[in-house]
Design a protein around this motif. Sequence first.
Motif, PDB file in Angstrom:
ATOM      1  N   LEU A   1      -9.725  -3.310 -11.343  1.00  0.00           N
ATOM      2  CA  LEU A   1      -8.432  -3.687 -11.915  1.00  0.00           C
ATOM      3  C   LEU A   1      -7.280  -3.047 -11.141  1.00  0.00           C
ATOM      4  O   LEU A   1      -7.463  -2.022 -10.462  1.00  0.00           O
ATOM      5  N   ALA A   2      -6.109  -3.634 -11.275  1.00  0.00           N
ATOM      6  CA  ALA A   2      -4.923  -3.116 -10.590  1.00  0.00           C
ATOM      7  C   ALA A   2      -4.591  -1.715 -11.085  1.00  0.00           C
ATOM      8  O   ALA A   2      -4.529  -1.465 -12.299  1.00  0.00           O
ATOM      9  N   GLY A   3      -4.358  -0.801 -10.143  1.00  0.00           N
ATOM     10  CA  GLY A   3      -4.056   0.580 -10.490  1.00  0.00           C
ATOM     11  C   GLY A   3      -2.897   0.740 -11.450  1.00  0.00           C
ATOM     12  O   GLY A   3      -3.016   1.442 -12.469  1.00  0.00           O
ATOM     13  N   PRO A   4      -1.732   0.114 -11.186  1.00  0.00           N
ATOM     14  CA  PRO A   4      -0.590   0.295 -12.089  1.00  0.00           C
ATOM     15  C   PRO A   4      -0.863  -0.177 -13.511  1.00  0.00           C
ATOM     16  O   PRO A   4      -0.288   0.363 -14.454  1.00  0.00           O
ATOM     17  N   PHE A   5      -1.761  -1.163 -13.646  1.00  0.00           N
ATOM     18  CA  PHE A   5      -2.097  -1.637 -14.985  1.00  0.00           C
ATOM     19  C   PHE A   5      -3.044  -0.676 -15.704  1.00  0.00           C
ATOM     20  O   PHE A   5      -2.892  -0.389 -16.893  1.00  0.00           O
ATOM     21  N   VAL A   6      -4.027  -0.163 -14.988  1.00  0.00           N
ATOM     22  CA  VAL A   6      -5.099   0.584 -15.632  1.00  0.00           C
ATOM     23  C   VAL A   6      -4.801   2.076 -15.765  1.00  0.00           C
ATOM     24  O   VAL A   6      -5.509   2.801 -16.490  1.00  0.00           O
ATOM     25  N   GLU A   7      -3.758   2.571 -15.117  1.00  0.00           N
ATOM     26  CA  GLU A   7      -3.459   4.005 -15.137  1.00  0.00           C
ATOM     27  C   GLU A   7      -3.253   4.539 -16.547  1.00  0.00           C
ATOM     28  O   GLU A   7      -3.629   5.668 -16.858  1.00  0.00           O
ATOM     29  N   ARG A   8      -2.649   3.752 -17.420  1.00  0.00           N
ATOM     30  CA  ARG A   8      -2.400   4.242 -18.785  1.00  0.00           C
ATOM     31  C   ARG A   8      -3.705   4.480 -19.529  1.00  0.00           C
ATOM     32  O   ARG A   8      -3.824   5.416 -20.325  1.00  0.00           O
ATOM     33  N   TYR A   9      -4.705   3.632 -19.286  1.00  0.00           N
ATOM     34  CA  TYR A   9      -6.005   3.827 -19.937  1.00  0.00           C
ATOM     35  C   TYR A   9      -6.692   5.077 -19.399  1.00  0.00           C
ATOM     36  O   TYR A   9      -7.405   5.769 -20.130  1.00  0.00           O
ATOM     37  N   ILE A  10      -6.484   5.364 -18.117  1.00  0.00           N
ATOM     38  CA  ILE A  10      -7.062   6.566 -17.524  1.00  0.00           C
ATOM     39  C   ILE A  10      -6.396   7.811 -18.113  1.00  0.00           C
ATOM     40  O   ILE A  10      -7.067   8.787 -18.459  1.00  0.00           O
ATOM     41  N   ARG A  11      -5.056   7.768 -18.233  1.00  0.00           N
ATOM     42  CA  ARG A  11      -4.334   8.913 -18.804  1.00  0.00           C
ATOM     43  C   ARG A  11      -4.782   9.187 -20.234  1.00  0.00           C
ATOM     44  O   ARG A  11      -4.878  10.349 -20.662  1.00  0.00           O
ATOM     45  N   GLU A  12      -5.048   8.129 -20.980  1.00  0.00           N
ATOM     46  CA  GLU A  12      -5.448   8.277 -22.383  1.00  0.00           C
ATOM     47  C   GLU A  12      -6.918   8.620 -22.545  1.00  0.00           C
ATOM     48  O   GLU A  12      -7.394   8.828 -23.665  1.00  0.00           O
ATOM     49  N   GLY A  13      -7.669   8.688 -21.442  1.00  0.00           N
ATOM     50  CA  GLY A  13      -9.084   9.042 -21.499  1.00  0.00           C
ATOM     51  C   GLY A  13      -9.996   7.914 -21.928  1.00  0.00           C
ATOM     52  O   GLY A  13     -11.184   8.130 -22.177  1.00  0.00           O
ATOM     53  N   GLN A  14      -9.475   6.688 -21.986  1.00  0.00           N
ATOM     54  CA  GLN A  14     -10.310   5.553 -22.382  1.00  0.00           C
ATOM     55  C   GLN A  14     -11.141   5.019 -21.229  1.00  0.00           C
ATOM     56  O   GLN A  14     -12.194   4.420 -21.429  1.00  0.00           O
ATOM     57  N   LEU A  15     -10.646   5.222 -20.014  1.00  0.00           N
ATOM     58  CA  LEU A  15     -11.365   4.812 -18.814  1.00  0.00           C
ATOM     59  C   LEU A  15     -11.308   5.938 -17.796  1.00  0.00           C
ATOM     60  O   LEU A  15     -10.428   6.804 -17.853  1.00  0.00           O
ATOM     61  N   VAL A  16     -12.239   5.916 -16.865  1.00  0.00           N
ATOM     62  CA  VAL A  16     -12.209   6.856 -15.738  1.00  0.00           C
ATOM     63  C   VAL A  16     -12.228   6.045 -14.446  1.00  0.00           C
ATOM     64  O   VAL A  16     -12.834   4.970 -14.378  1.00  0.00           O
ATOM     65  N   ARG A  17     -11.526   6.572 -13.447  1.00  0.00           N
ATOM     66  CA  ARG A  17     -11.582   5.929 -12.134  1.00  0.00           C
ATOM     67  C   ARG A  17     -12.835   6.396 -11.434  1.00  0.00           C
ATOM     68  O   ARG A  17     -13.113   7.604 -11.356  1.00  0.00           O
ATOM     69  N   LEU A  18     -13.580   5.469 -10.888  1.00  0.00           N
ATOM     70  CA  LEU A  18     -14.840   5.795 -10.244  1.00  0.00           C
ATOM     71  C   LEU A  18     -14.605   6.131  -8.775  1.00  0.00           C
ATOM     72  O   LEU A  18     -13.909   5.389  -8.062  1.00  0.00           O
ATOM     73  N   ALA A  19     -15.187   7.240  -8.338  1.00  0.00           N
ATOM     74  CA  ALA A  19     -15.181   7.588  -6.919  1.00  0.00           C
ATOM     75  C   ALA A  19     -16.366   6.866  -6.279  1.00  0.00           C
ATOM     76  O   ALA A  19     -17.517   7.071  -6.679  1.00  0.00           O
ATOM     77  N   VAL A  20     -16.087   5.999  -5.326  1.00  0.00           N
ATOM     78  CA  VAL A  20     -17.155   5.174  -4.737  1.00  0.00           C
ATOM     79  C   VAL A  20     -17.259   5.451  -3.238  1.00  0.00           C
ATOM     80  O   VAL A  20     -16.324   5.953  -2.611  1.00  0.00           O
ATOM     81  N   GLU A  21     -18.422   5.113  -2.682  1.00  0.00           N
ATOM     82  CA  GLU A  21     -18.585   5.257  -1.237  1.00  0.00           C
ATOM     83  C   GLU A  21     -17.641   4.289  -0.524  1.00  0.00           C
ATOM     84  O   GLU A  21     -17.176   3.292  -1.086  1.00  0.00           O
ATOM     85  N   SER A  22     -17.358   4.588   0.742  1.00  0.00           N
ATOM     86  CA  SER A  22     -16.357   3.824   1.488  1.00  0.00           C
ATOM     87  C   SER A  22     -16.707   2.346   1.582  1.00  0.00           C
ATOM     88  O   SER A  22     -15.806   1.490   1.662  1.00  0.00           O
TER      89      SER A  22
END
Length: 296
Positions: A238-259
């Motif tokens: 998903l688009a970062g600017p859209f999903v950032e609020r869910y990450i801040r609220e702890g509802q989602l986490v950004r996944l660190a993925v291989e290159s």
Amino acid sequence: MTLKQLEAFYWSAILGSFALAAERLFMTQSALSKRIQDLEIEIGIPLFDRSGPRARITEAGENILSKAEQLLSLRDEIIMAARGPAALHGVCRFGVSELMAMRYLPAIVATIRSAFPEVVLEPRVAVTKELLEDVEKGETEFALAPGFSVDPGIMSETFCHVPLFWVAAPGLIASDGPILAEELQAHPVISMSSKAGSTLQLQNLSARHGLRFRRVLASNSPEAVAAATIAGLGVALLAGPFVERYIREGQLVRLAVESLLDVPDLPYSIHWRADNGRLLAKKLREITLDICRERR
């Protein structure tokens, strides 16, 4: 010959439909047809071939189409020179993706209404392919959407790049390091519809590296995709600017993925038909582009 006749002819030719042109000009189809017939009588040659199920513009019509556009633009220039931009009137239909609507639409509407109070704004929120198709068909003056059109008749000017994040519900994927492609492919992907910019990027990634993702949901709504991802049904891109609020609220986490799984930022552009040289359309595009650049 009148400007109203030329306007009826112009929009019928651009939209490829008397019905759509009549709707655009807020008049009945019979009244629009009468204007075109009167113009054809004065010119002395048919401008549309009406022998098939749909009227098609003739060669003579194609020859005068650009001239009609020039005269309509000149009309607007005369009005603006005499009375200022506030005197211009008309309908501006434009397309905008949901993310761009969230970021820019209030400012676009407020600024255009201030500069051109007589212009009626009709925005349409949709996904990428639908927005570009509307521009190609002449149904909208411009669109704010990801990527570029494959149609050489469509102009595109990029104003920002939006990062795409792999996200999941907390705890769905346990990993001490970057997540490998094999691990990510083990989970269903919740995605936007096939016509959305993020899904097109995902398809390109899959094709480049031979990846196979199982999609469990396709929606035109990023809110629906986020909700399904929060519920733990799979991972999402998903688009970062859209999903950032869910990450801040702890509802989602950004996944660190291989290159290998990195997805390029999504370029967002304003798109319009190359043959759309009308003064009002140009002014509104300029206002919109300025706002998008200032607030990116």
